[in-house]
Scaffold this motif. Structure first.
Motif, PDB file in Angstrom:
ATOM      1  N   GLY A  11       0.661  -1.271   0.134  1.00 14.79           N
ATOM      2  CA  GLY A  11      -0.127   0.155  -0.121  1.00 14.79           C
ATOM      3  C   GLY A  11       0.739   1.083   0.030  1.00 14.79           C
ATOM      4  N   GLN A  12       2.230   1.115   0.539  1.00 17.43           N
ATOM      5  CA  GLN A  12       2.872   2.359   0.762  1.00 17.43           C
ATOM      6  C   GLN A  12       3.690   2.525  -0.789  1.00 17.43           C
ATOM      7  N   GLU A  13       3.672   1.522  -1.585  1.00 20.95           N
ATOM      8  CA  GLU A  13       4.301   1.375  -2.801  1.00 20.95           C
ATOM      9  C   GLU A  13       3.489   1.730  -4.123  1.00 20.95           C
ATOM     10  N   LYS A  14       2.213   2.420  -3.658  1.00 19.35           N
ATOM     11  CA  LYS A  14       1.324   2.740  -5.127  1.00 19.35           C
ATOM     12  C   LYS A  14       2.043   3.661  -5.772  1.00 19.35           C
ATOM     13  N   PRO A  15       2.313   3.633  -7.041  1.00 20.43           N
ATOM     14  CA  PRO A  15       2.865   4.696  -7.847  1.00 20.43           C
ATOM     15  C   PRO A  15       2.026   5.977  -7.994  1.00 20.43           C
ATOM     16  N   THR A  16       2.616   6.941  -8.129  1.00 21.09           N
ATOM     17  CA  THR A  16       1.783   8.353  -8.190  1.00 21.09           C
ATOM     18  C   THR A  16       2.439   8.838  -9.839  1.00 21.09           C
ATOM     19  N   HIS A  17       1.458   8.955 -10.796  1.00 21.30           N
ATOM     20  CA  HIS A  17       1.668   9.397 -12.050  1.00 21.30           C
ATOM     21  C   HIS A  17       1.648  11.189 -12.033  1.00 21.30           C
ATOM     22  N   TYR A  18       2.388  11.790 -12.549  1.00 16.24           N
ATOM     23  CA  TYR A  18       2.312  13.178 -12.685  1.00 16.24           C
ATOM     24  C   TYR A  18       2.103  13.362 -14.001  1.00 16.24           C
ATOM     25  N   ASN A  19       1.085  14.396 -14.139  1.00 19.27           N
ATOM     26  CA  ASN A  19       0.939  14.730 -15.817  1.00 19.27           C
ATOM     27  C   ASN A  19       1.506  16.278 -15.802  1.00 19.27           C
ATOM     28  N   LEU A  20       2.905  16.401 -16.295  1.00 16.80           N
ATOM     29  CA  LEU A  20       3.628  17.551 -15.940  1.00 16.80           C
ATOM     30  C   LEU A  20       2.946  18.843 -16.545  1.00 16.80           C
TER      31      LEU A  20
ATOM     32  N   LEU B 145       7.708  20.475  -7.711  1.00 19.43           N
ATOM     33  CA  LEU B 145       6.179  20.213  -7.873  1.00 19.43           C
ATOM     34  C   LEU B 145       5.468  20.432  -6.484  1.00 19.43           C
ATOM     35  N   LYS B 146       4.500  21.464  -6.249  1.00 21.99           N
ATOM     36  CA  LYS B 146       4.338  22.156  -5.464  1.00 21.99           C
ATOM     37  C   LYS B 146       3.442  21.082  -4.595  1.00 21.99           C
ATOM     38  N   GLY B 147       3.651  20.964  -3.227  1.00 24.45           N
ATOM     39  CA  GLY B 147       3.154  19.995  -2.294  1.00 24.45           C
ATOM     40  C   GLY B 147       3.504  18.625  -2.435  1.00 24.45           C
ATOM     41  N   ALA B 148       4.583  18.324  -3.291  1.00 28.16           N
ATOM     42  CA  ALA B 148       5.297  17.036  -3.401  1.00 28.16           C
ATOM     43  C   ALA B 148       6.344  16.946  -2.647  1.00 28.16           C
ATOM     44  N   THR B 149       6.319  15.681  -1.805  1.00 29.56           N
ATOM     45  CA  THR B 149       7.759  15.353  -1.126  1.00 29.56           C
ATOM     46  C   THR B 149       8.194  14.227  -1.419  1.00 29.56           C
ATOM     47  N   PHE B 150       9.493  13.865  -1.136  1.00 30.85           N
ATOM     48  CA  PHE B 150      10.052  12.348  -1.517  1.00 30.85           C
ATOM     49  C   PHE B 150      11.078  11.998  -0.557  1.00 30.85           C
ATOM     50  N   SER B 151      10.812  10.701  -0.047  1.00 30.10           N
ATOM     51  CA  SER B 151      11.695  10.452   1.129  1.00 30.10           C
ATOM     52  C   SER B 151      12.493   9.307   0.290  1.00 30.10           C
ATOM     53  N   ASP B 152      12.411   8.140   0.530  1.00 32.20           N
ATOM     54  CA  ASP B 152      12.978   6.889  -0.325  1.00 32.20           C
ATOM     55  C   ASP B 152      11.882   6.456  -1.193  1.00 32.20           C
ATOM     56  N   GLY B 153      12.147   5.787  -2.267  1.00 32.15           N
ATOM     57  CA  GLY B 153      11.581   5.257  -3.360  1.00 32.15           C
ATOM     58  C   GLY B 153      12.212   5.263  -4.611  1.00 32.15           C
ATOM     59  N   ILE B 154      11.173   5.434  -5.609  1.00 31.60           N
ATOM     60  CA  ILE B 154      11.503   5.198  -6.817  1.00 31.60           C
ATOM     61  C   ILE B 154      10.982   6.311  -7.968  1.00 31.60           C
ATOM     62  N   ILE B 155      11.991   6.929  -8.703  1.00 32.73           N
ATOM     63  CA  ILE B 155      11.540   8.098  -9.314  1.00 32.73           C
ATOM     64  C   ILE B 155      11.810   7.675 -11.038  1.00 32.73           C
ATOM     65  N   GLU B 156      10.732   7.721 -11.632  1.00 30.31           N
ATOM     66  CA  GLU B 156      11.100   7.659 -13.258  1.00 30.31           C
ATOM     67  C   GLU B 156      10.552   8.564 -13.985  1.00 30.31           C
ATOM     68  N   VAL B 157      11.336   8.958 -15.006  1.00 32.15           N
ATOM     69  CA  VAL B 157      10.988  10.061 -15.667  1.00 32.15           C
ATOM     70  C   VAL B 157      11.641  10.158 -17.292  1.00 32.15           C
ATOM     71  N   ASP B 158      11.003  10.546 -18.169  1.00 31.09           N
ATOM     72  CA  ASP B 158      11.407  10.512 -19.601  1.00 31.09           C
ATOM     73  C   ASP B 158      12.020  12.015 -19.662  1.00 31.09           C
ATOM     74  N   ILE B 159      13.464  12.214 -20.158  1.00 34.07           N
ATOM     75  CA  ILE B 159      14.104  13.310 -20.357  1.00 34.07           C
ATOM     76  C   ILE B 159      14.765  13.489 -21.796  1.00 34.07           C
ATOM     77  N   LYS B 160      14.758  14.681 -22.361  1.00 33.20           N
ATOM     78  CA  LYS B 160      15.302  14.936 -23.505  1.00 33.20           C
ATOM     79  C   LYS B 160      16.377  16.104 -23.388  1.00 33.20           C
ATOM     80  N   GLY B 161      17.545  15.950 -23.738  1.00 33.47           N
ATOM     81  CA  GLY B 161      18.715  17.126 -23.773  1.00 33.47           C
ATOM     82  C   GLY B 161      19.048  17.116 -25.067  1.00 33.47           C
ATOM     83  N   LYS B 162      20.293  17.493 -25.298  1.00 35.98           N
ATOM     84  CA  LYS B 162      20.811  17.672 -26.505  1.00 35.98           C
ATOM     85  C   LYS B 162      22.321  17.526 -26.715  1.00 35.98           C
TER      86      LYS B 162
END
Length: 225
Positions: A21-30, A70-87
């Protein structure tokens, strides 16, 4: 005896349910967060985009670091996944994730230098993914005092002008970074900060713009909370 075994199994089952229950992912529409003014930008203009089947946020280019918390978002331990594009522009593409933020000057970062992903120079290639803990442990100090420990090559061919997927696993004090679904770790370090929780955001470095999409976070409560 049998009753004790049954009770033990029930306790274990309930523990698994609690942890799950603590590990349910949260998806953010940036893109939507940006439109709703739910991103707190520091030293950058941040706008939403939707193109080629992908939507997210885009940082403007400017001197010094930039962050979108991200307003109101905090992070402790866990997993962060994101798509990134640089150059693929030398010294003008530093893109990553900021976490355990106290303010705009105190936070940890995992970031990438896409212009080094496929560099012909072998020294540049090992500067592809970096961990820093600001303000005390920036990349200059870490490279000077512990060269090669907190930055590594990514270990696979990634087009520096294309999207790539980053997975950052934080389990205090260890941090691991995986790229494009690979099971082999690209960077593994121990944190240089005793911060266990804080603000979460996207980050770009000096003279950098950058695009971010598909942010997903599994936020596990740390023992200190």
């Amino acid at each position: 005896m049998r009753a004790r075994v049954i009770v033990a199994y029930m306790i274990a089952f309930l523990f698994v349910l609690r942890v799950h229950g603590q590990e349910k992912p949260t998806h953010y529409n940036l893109a939507e967060l940006s439109k709703a003014n739910q991103l707190e930008a520091y030293n950058r203009e941040v706008s939403s985009f939707s193109e080629n089947g992908k939507s997210g946020i885009r940082f403007s280019e400017k001197e010094n670091d930039g962050i979108a918390w991200l307003k109101g978002a905090t992070f402790s331990d866990g997993i962060i996944e994101v798509d990134i594009k640089g150059k693929d522009v030398l010294q003008q593409s530093f893109v990553g994730v900021a976490f355990h933020g106290a303010d705009d000057k105190q936070f940890e970062v995992i970031y990438f230098r896409p212009f080094n992903f496929q560099a012909q120079d072998s020294v540049r290639r090992i500067h592809a993914v970096q961990y820093v803990s600001l303000p005390d442990f920036d990349w200059q100090r870490l490279r000077q005092e512990q060269n090669g420990k907190y930055e590594k090559a990514i270990g696979l061919k990634v087009n520096p002008n294309d999207w790539f997927h980053a997975k950052i696993v934080v389990q205090y004090p260890q941090i691991q970074v995986f790229i494009n679904g690979e099971s082999k770790v690209s960077l593994q370090v121990e944190q240089l900060s005793n911060r266990r929780t804080g603000k979460l955001g996207l980050w770009v470095g000096n003279q950098s713009d950058g695009d971010f999409a598909n942010l997903t976070v599994v936020n596990k409560k740390s023992p200190a909370e």
